[in-house]
Structures are given as structure tokens and as C-alpha cells.
Write a protein that holds these residues in place. Structure first.
Motif, PDB file in Angstrom:
ATOM      1  N   HIS A 287       2.475 -25.185  34.436  1.00  0.00           N
ATOM      2  CA  HIS A 287       3.745 -24.546  34.655  1.00  0.00           C
ATOM      3  C   HIS A 287       3.506 -23.117  35.157  1.00  0.00           C
ATOM      4  N   ASP A 288       4.227 -22.448  35.711  1.00  0.00           N
ATOM      5  CA  ASP A 288       4.330 -21.039  36.175  1.00  0.00           C
ATOM      6  C   ASP A 288       4.441 -20.236  34.763  1.00  0.00           C
ATOM      7  N   ASP A 289       5.269 -20.391  33.739  1.00  0.00           N
ATOM      8  CA  ASP A 289       5.516 -20.004  32.451  1.00  0.00           C
ATOM      9  C   ASP A 289       5.598 -20.883  31.447  1.00  0.00           C
ATOM     10  N   ALA A 290       4.316 -21.259  31.350  1.00  0.00           N
ATOM     11  CA  ALA A 290       4.073 -22.521  30.212  1.00  0.00           C
ATOM     12  C   ALA A 290       4.689 -22.099  28.887  1.00  0.00           C
TER      13      ALA A 290
ATOM     14  N   ARG B 170       8.713 -23.191  24.482  1.00  0.00           N
ATOM     15  CA  ARG B 170       9.988 -22.888  23.541  1.00  0.00           C
ATOM     16  C   ARG B 170      11.140 -23.812  23.974  1.00  0.00           C
ATOM     17  N   ALA B 171      11.234 -24.127  25.260  1.00  0.00           N
ATOM     18  CA  ALA B 171      12.707 -25.070  25.389  1.00  0.00           C
ATOM     19  C   ALA B 171      12.568 -26.395  25.311  1.00  0.00           C
ATOM     20  N   ILE B 172      11.327 -26.835  25.136  1.00  0.00           N
ATOM     21  CA  ILE B 172      11.192 -28.419  24.740  1.00  0.00           C
ATOM     22  C   ILE B 172      10.904 -28.494  23.126  1.00  0.00           C
ATOM     23  N   SER B 173      10.370 -27.238  22.611  1.00  0.00           N
ATOM     24  CA  SER B 173      10.030 -27.513  21.039  1.00  0.00           C
ATOM     25  C   SER B 173      11.291 -27.948  20.216  1.00  0.00           C
ATOM     26  N   PRO B 174      12.495 -27.696  20.393  1.00  0.00           N
ATOM     27  CA  PRO B 174      13.464 -28.342  19.705  1.00  0.00           C
ATOM     28  C   PRO B 174      13.567 -29.918  19.611  1.00  0.00           C
ATOM     29  N   ASP B 175      13.034 -30.507  20.876  1.00  0.00           N
ATOM     30  CA  ASP B 175      13.171 -31.813  20.798  1.00  0.00           C
ATOM     31  C   ASP B 175      11.841 -32.485  20.290  1.00  0.00           C
TER      32      ASP B 175
ATOM     33  N   THR C 155       2.508 -29.697  20.382  1.00  0.00           N
ATOM     34  CA  THR C 155       2.700 -29.005  21.870  1.00  0.00           C
ATOM     35  C   THR C 155       1.914 -27.515  21.676  1.00  0.00           C
ATOM     36  N   THR C 156       0.922 -27.335  22.714  1.00  0.00           N
ATOM     37  CA  THR C 156       0.354 -26.163  22.598  1.00  0.00           C
ATOM     38  C   THR C 156       0.169 -25.573  23.949  1.00  0.00           C
ATOM     39  N   VAL C 157       0.136 -24.337  24.085  1.00  0.00           N
ATOM     40  CA  VAL C 157       0.060 -23.921  25.651  1.00  0.00           C
ATOM     41  C   VAL C 157      -1.517 -23.350  25.877  1.00  0.00           C
ATOM     42  N   GLU C 158      -2.169 -23.734  26.851  1.00  0.00           N
ATOM     43  CA  GLU C 158      -3.386 -23.372  27.214  1.00  0.00           C
ATOM     44  C   GLU C 158      -3.151 -22.410  28.491  1.00  0.00           C
ATOM     45  N   ARG C 159      -3.843 -21.147  28.179  1.00  0.00           N
ATOM     46  CA  ARG C 159      -3.714 -20.241  29.558  1.00  0.00           C
ATOM     47  C   ARG C 159      -4.539 -20.299  30.483  1.00  0.00           C
ATOM     48  N   ASP C 160      -4.257 -20.263  31.712  1.00  0.00           N
ATOM     49  CA  ASP C 160      -5.198 -20.312  33.010  1.00  0.00           C
ATOM     50  C   ASP C 160      -5.501 -19.058  33.323  1.00  0.00           C
ATOM     51  N   ASP C 161      -6.633 -18.539  32.670  1.00  0.00           N
ATOM     52  CA  ASP C 161      -7.122 -17.304  33.034  1.00  0.00           C
ATOM     53  C   ASP C 161      -7.670 -17.127  34.543  1.00  0.00           C
ATOM     54  N   THR C 162      -8.077 -18.121  35.185  1.00  0.00           N
ATOM     55  CA  THR C 162      -8.291 -18.078  36.573  1.00  0.00           C
ATOM     56  C   THR C 162      -7.461 -17.475  37.345  1.00  0.00           C
ATOM     57  N   GLU C 163      -6.196 -17.683  37.108  1.00  0.00           N
ATOM     58  CA  GLU C 163      -5.007 -17.220  37.853  1.00  0.00           C
ATOM     59  C   GLU C 163      -4.778 -15.763  37.909  1.00  0.00           C
ATOM     60  N   GLY C 164      -5.408 -15.323  37.055  1.00  0.00           N
ATOM     61  CA  GLY C 164      -5.124 -13.752  36.742  1.00  0.00           C
ATOM     62  C   GLY C 164      -3.886 -13.197  36.077  1.00  0.00           C
ATOM     63  N   ASP C 165      -2.885 -14.082  35.473  1.00  0.00           N
ATOM     64  CA  ASP C 165      -1.640 -14.235  35.316  1.00  0.00           C
ATOM     65  C   ASP C 165      -1.351 -14.706  33.785  1.00  0.00           C
TER      66      ASP C 165
ATOM     67  N   VAL D 213      11.523 -37.367  29.712  1.00  0.00           N
ATOM     68  CA  VAL D 213      12.784 -36.961  29.958  1.00  0.00           C
ATOM     69  C   VAL D 213      13.359 -35.298  29.554  1.00  0.00           C
ATOM     70  N   ASN D 214      12.946 -35.008  28.017  1.00  0.00           N
ATOM     71  CA  ASN D 214      13.179 -33.761  27.605  1.00  0.00           C
ATOM     72  C   ASN D 214      12.221 -32.543  28.448  1.00  0.00           C
ATOM     73  N   LEU D 215      11.233 -32.961  28.938  1.00  0.00           N
ATOM     74  CA  LEU D 215      10.390 -32.055  29.397  1.00  0.00           C
ATOM     75  C   LEU D 215      11.164 -31.628  31.152  1.00  0.00           C
ATOM     76  N   GLU D 216      11.551 -32.699  31.523  1.00  0.00           N
ATOM     77  CA  GLU D 216      12.405 -32.439  32.941  1.00  0.00           C
ATOM     78  C   GLU D 216      13.417 -31.613  32.587  1.00  0.00           C
ATOM     79  N   VAL D 217      14.325 -31.615  31.590  1.00  0.00           N
ATOM     80  CA  VAL D 217      15.264 -30.786  31.269  1.00  0.00           C
ATOM     81  C   VAL D 217      14.922 -29.468  30.983  1.00  0.00           C
ATOM     82  N   ALA D 218      13.930 -29.444  30.136  1.00  0.00           N
ATOM     83  CA  ALA D 218      13.283 -28.110  29.623  1.00  0.00           C
ATOM     84  C   ALA D 218      12.592 -27.465  30.720  1.00  0.00           C
ATOM     85  N   ILE D 219      12.189 -27.961  31.866  1.00  0.00           N
ATOM     86  CA  ILE D 219      11.772 -27.305  33.206  1.00  0.00           C
ATOM     87  C   ILE D 219      12.836 -26.797  33.906  1.00  0.00           C
TER      88      ILE D 219
END
Length: 107
Positions: A11-14, A19-24, A31-41, A68-74
Motif C-alpha cells: 500500500h502507498d500508506d500502509a 488503522r482503517a482495518i484494525s476495528p474489524d 496485523t503489522t506494517v512492514e516499511r518499504d525502505d527502498t522507496e525512500g518513503d 472484504v474488509n480490506l477492500e473497504v479499508a483501502i
């Protein structure tokens, strides 16, 4: 014996999607977030969701619900970014704008 699934999505903003999916999420999910350091962002990254269930049918049901919940969160996250992008960050002093009304009173 426990059944497990791991779902990874980029995701562009994982963090925002997380945060949007966590209530479900249920107690059987993490659920964890892995940063993509190669993009410099620091916002680009992957969501990694691990699901543990006791039965295959329970795992299948939870994965289906998660997708389904992930689609809505995105969708919610992308709409939030669009709305935030439309908002001015600095409108300047109000006196900088012309007005149609006459504020002087001549008596």
C-alpha cells in the motif's frame, strides 16, 4: 492442530490502511506494517496479517471476511487522502479577499 494464513498486501500508506482495518480484526488476527525502505518513503509498505483458526472452514471464513474488509479499508483510505488533498493548507488572512459588501457607514 491450528490452521494459519498470512496475507501480505502492498500500500502507498500502509499505516493508514492498517488503522482503517484494525476495528474489524478478531482475537485470532494480528496485523503489522512492514516499511518499504527502498522507496525512500516512510508511508509505503506492506500490511502483514496473520490469521490462526482451529478449523479449515473457520480459517476460510475469516480470510474471506478479511479480504472484504480490506477492500473497504483501502477505499476509505483512498477517499480520505483525496479529501485531505482537496483541503487548503493555508487560506491566508481573511482581509486578503475582496468582498462584495459595503462595510463603511456614511452618516
Amino acid at each position: 492442530m491450528s490452521r494459519r494464513a498470512t496475507i501480505r498486501t502492498a500500500h502507498d500508506d500502509a499505516a493508514l490502511v492498517a488503522r482503517a482495518i484494525s476495528p474489524d480484526n478478531t482475537d485470532e488476527m494480528t496485523t503489522t506494517v512492514e516499511r518499504d525502505d527502498t522507496e525512500g518513503d516512510d508511508t509505503t509498505g506492506r500490511l502483514v496479517t496473520r490469521i490462526d483458526r482451529e478449523t479449515t472452514s473457520g480459517l476460510q471464513s475469516t480470510v474471506d471476511d478479511y479480504v472484504v474488509n480490506l477492500e473497504v479499508a483501502i477505499d476509505v483510505a483512498s477517499q480520505a487522502r483525496a479529501v485531505q488533498g482537496d483541503q487548503p493548507t493555508d487560506t491566508g488572512p481573511v482581509s486578503d479577499h475582496d468582498t462584495d459588501s459595503d462595510t463603511t457607514h456614511n452618516e
